[in-house]
Design a protein around this motif. Structure first.
Motif, PDB file in Angstrom:
ATOM      1  N   GLY A  37       0.794  -1.218   0.000  1.00 32.23           N
ATOM      2  CA  GLY A  37       0.000   0.000   0.000  1.00 32.23           C
ATOM      3  C   GLY A  37       0.828   1.270   0.000  1.00 32.23           C
ATOM      4  N   GLU A  39       2.829   2.540   2.092  1.00 35.58           N
ATOM      5  CA  GLU A  39       2.691   3.296   3.335  1.00 35.58           C
ATOM      6  C   GLU A  39       3.921   3.190   4.243  1.00 35.58           C
ATOM      7  OE1 GLU A  39      -0.881   1.732   4.924  1.00 35.58           O
ATOM      8  OE2 GLU A  39      -2.194   2.791   3.511  1.00 35.58           O
ATOM      9  N   ALA A  74      -4.090  10.835   1.765  1.00 36.56           N
ATOM     10  CA  ALA A  74      -5.489  11.227   1.609  1.00 36.56           C
ATOM     11  C   ALA A  74      -5.922  12.231   2.674  1.00 36.56           C
ATOM     12  CB  ALA A  74      -6.384  10.002   1.658  1.00 36.56           C
ATOM     13  N   ILE A  81      -6.211   6.791  -3.003  1.00 38.77           N
ATOM     14  CA  ILE A  81      -7.137   5.664  -2.957  1.00 38.77           C
ATOM     15  C   ILE A  81      -7.391   5.250  -1.521  1.00 38.77           C
ATOM     16  CG2 ILE A  81      -7.447   3.240  -3.599  1.00 38.77           C
ATOM     17  CD1 ILE A  81      -5.933   3.841  -6.170  1.00 38.77           C
ATOM     18  N   ASN A  82      -6.320   5.092  -0.750  1.00 38.03           N
ATOM     19  CA  ASN A  82      -6.439   4.773   0.665  1.00 38.03           C
ATOM     20  C   ASN A  82      -5.690   5.832   1.459  1.00 38.03           C
ATOM     21  OD1 ASN A  82      -8.120   2.425   0.644  1.00 38.03           O
ATOM     22  ND2 ASN A  82      -6.398   1.259  -0.166  1.00 38.03           N
ATOM     23  N   SER A  83      -5.161   5.469   2.602  1.00 42.57           N
ATOM     24  CA  SER A  83      -4.488   6.473   3.424  1.00 42.57           C
ATOM     25  C   SER A  83      -3.269   7.066   2.729  1.00 42.57           C
ATOM     26  CB  SER A  83      -4.078   5.857   4.762  1.00 42.57           C
ATOM     27  OG  SER A  83      -3.199   4.765   4.565  1.00 42.57           O
ATOM     28  N   GLN A  84      -2.641   6.293   1.860  1.00 42.76           N
ATOM     29  CA  GLN A  84      -1.489   6.795   1.111  1.00 42.76           C
ATOM     30  C   GLN A  84      -1.383   6.019  -0.190  1.00 42.76           C
ATOM     31  OE1 GLN A  84       1.940   8.100   3.433  1.00 42.76           O
ATOM     32  NE2 GLN A  84       3.243   6.815   2.162  1.00 42.76           N
ATOM     33  N   SER A  85      -1.143   6.708  -1.304  1.00 43.88           N
ATOM     34  CA  SER A  85      -1.095   6.072  -2.618  1.00 43.88           C
ATOM     35  C   SER A  85       0.113   6.566  -3.402  1.00 43.88           C
ATOM     36  CB  SER A  85      -2.375   6.372  -3.416  1.00 43.88           C
ATOM     37  OG  SER A  85      -3.518   5.904  -2.740  1.00 43.88           O
ATOM     38  N   SER A 116      -5.371  -1.687  -7.066  1.00 45.49           N
ATOM     39  CA  SER A 116      -6.364  -0.635  -7.286  1.00 45.49           C
ATOM     40  C   SER A 116      -5.700   0.483  -8.079  1.00 45.49           C
ATOM     41  CB  SER A 116      -6.894  -0.084  -5.959  1.00 45.49           C
ATOM     42  OG  SER A 116      -7.610  -1.074  -5.258  1.00 45.49           O
ATOM     43  N   ASP A 188      -2.388   1.494  -5.892  1.00 47.52           N
ATOM     44  CA  ASP A 188      -2.422   1.162  -4.467  1.00 47.52           C
ATOM     45  C   ASP A 188      -2.817  -0.311  -4.321  1.00 47.52           C
ATOM     46  OD1 ASP A 188      -2.309   1.460  -1.721  1.00 47.52           O
ATOM     47  OD2 ASP A 188      -3.543   3.268  -1.685  1.00 47.52           O
ATOM     48  N   ASP A 189      -2.620  -0.839  -3.116  1.00 48.07           N
ATOM     49  CA  ASP A 189      -3.107  -2.170  -2.732  1.00 48.07           C
ATOM     50  C   ASP A 189      -2.675  -3.271  -3.699  1.00 48.07           C
ATOM     51  OD1 ASP A 189      -4.423  -1.016  -0.577  1.00 48.07           O
ATOM     52  OD2 ASP A 189      -6.254  -0.682  -1.731  1.00 48.07           O
TER      53      ASP A 189
END
Length: 218
Positions: A37, A39, A74, A81-85, A116, A188-189
């Motif tokens: 992710g 992160e 984010a 997309i999520n907390s960090q991309s 994603s 992401d992901d």
């Protein structure tokens, strides 16, 4: 005597097979991608994002020469997309990649690669390619053209592809941004997971071989 030996052999195979099924039912295949992710690299406090160029440290991922990527948080008001991309800021140049060498299964294993994707720019289509090299058939790649970007925020699009390995030394996953105005691809992901049915087959064959060896020894 032969009848009893055959019956005992059958019971051993059935028992080992049952234990195998129970064990596999309790084990979920692990994601072989590290830092999936994006992160693991913190963005400095107070900044919406951080730039990473070729040769700079990005945990577990390689940034190609001529490519710049950004990490966006984010929570800063910048789309993610999520907390960090991760976002590409240069076209082509082979993008970012990760070479997986640990945890791979034998040749013939089917893998599922998923991620994603989205576009940083509002309402603009985006284009990119995903390429897998190493112990896989030549030409294992997928091109995504005209993917629809979001308006006001990123609308993540979940993607999933499958491929079969030809060995177990290494698998390299590469994301490449393609041409296009406003084409700021966000990823992401990322996940790379071996499919249970293939490594269950290898394990089952191993158990049968072991049972046969015990029968021969007796």
């Amino acid at each position: 005597m032969r009848y009893y030996k055959r019956a005992a052999f059958g019971r051993e195979v059935a028992l080992l097979g049952g234990l195998l099924v129970i064990g596999l039912a309790q084990v979920n295949a692990a994601n072989l991608i590290s830092n999936p992710g994006f992160e693991a690299d913190p963005i400095p406090a107070g900044l919406p994002g951080a730039m990473f160029g070729a040769g700079n440290s990005l945990t577990s991922w390689d940034v190609a020469a001529g490519q710049n990527i950004s990490l966006y948080n984010a929570g800063s008001g910048v789309p993610a997309i999520n907390s960090q991309s991760l976002m590409f800021t240069a076209v082509g140049a082979q993008g970012v990649s990760q070479n997986v060498t640990a945890g791979l299964y034998p040749a013939g294993t089917q893998y599922t690669l998923s991620w994603s994707a989205g576009n940083f720019a509002e309402g603009i289509d985006y284009n990119y390619k995903v390429q897998v090299t190493g112990d896989v058939p030549a030409g294992t790649e997928w091109t995504f053209l005209g993917e629809m970007g979001g308006t006001g925020t990123i609308l993540p699009d979940f993607k999933s592809v499958n491929f079969t390995s030809t060995g177990n030394s290494s698998i390299k996953v590469n994301f490449i941004r393609l041409t296009g105005a406003g084409n700021f691809v966000v990823i992401d992901d990322v996940s790379l997971v071996p499919e249970p049915q293939t490594y269950a087959l290898f394990a089952g064959l191993g158990l049968i071989a072991f049972a046969g060896y015990r029968r021969f020894r007796s």
